[in-house]
Design a protein around this motif. Sequence first.
Motif, PDB file in Angstrom:
ATOM      1  N   GLU A 123       8.921   1.942 -11.692  1.00 18.95           N
ATOM      2  CA  GLU A 123       8.760   3.114 -10.831  1.00 18.95           C
ATOM      3  C   GLU A 123       8.721   4.392 -11.661  1.00 18.95           C
ATOM      4  O   GLU A 123       7.952   5.312 -11.360  1.00 18.95           O
ATOM      5  CB  GLU A 123       9.867   3.167  -9.783  1.00 18.95           C
ATOM      6  N   ARG A 136       9.115   3.260  -4.199  1.00 21.63           N
ATOM      7  CA  ARG A 136       9.859   3.040  -2.948  1.00 21.63           C
ATOM      8  C   ARG A 136      10.644   4.298  -2.611  1.00 21.63           C
ATOM      9  O   ARG A 136      11.472   4.747  -3.393  1.00 21.63           O
ATOM     10  CB  ARG A 136      10.833   1.874  -3.106  1.00 21.63           C
ATOM     11  N   ARG A 139      14.601   3.527  -0.415  1.00 23.06           N
ATOM     12  CA  ARG A 139      15.603   2.637  -0.993  1.00 23.06           C
ATOM     13  C   ARG A 139      16.597   3.357  -1.893  1.00 23.06           C
ATOM     14  O   ARG A 139      17.300   2.740  -2.654  1.00 23.06           O
ATOM     15  CB  ARG A 139      14.911   1.547  -1.811  1.00 23.06           C
TER      16      ARG A 139
END
Length: 172
Positions: A123, A136, A139
């Motif tokens: 990420e 994401r 999360r």
Amino acid sequence: QVYEEARKTDWQKYKEQLAAYKAQLTPAQAAALKEERKKQLAKRRSVRVKRELTVLGKPKRPRNAFNMFVSENFQESQGITPVAKLKHLFDTWQKMSASQRQPYLQLAEDDKVRYANEMKSWEAKMVELGREDLVRAGRQQQKPKTAETSKKVQTAKASPRDSKAKLKKSEE
């Protein structure tokens, strides 16, 4: 030139046949056809997104304890077909005690940690490449509750009797 002319005439014939076909459809059939087309496009989009994630090197999801057990024991398990082997392994897994399952549970926990670490680095890499859309969002870990917040939550969670009494008062 000859082939181009043939293509144009065939294309025109196709358009006419398609218009005739669509004209004879009932509204319900037309709606069903549209819905089917939407499903096909959504599936194609999801396949394209999944392929893109694979190309970008997104880590594979962590395996669970049963998957670890199956991968270790599949070759030597009894059964002629793969389905029979899986059934036998499933029955064996069901009969195993908690202490026998423990090594596989530990491997699964280790795999979860691996996945979490790989996802963090992946990420970060995607943010660096400017692809925040792949990160994401929901999360992220919540902040720990302070003493004041926990008191507010406890007072908000009144007993069902209290809420019924309040409801009666508001109705009157």
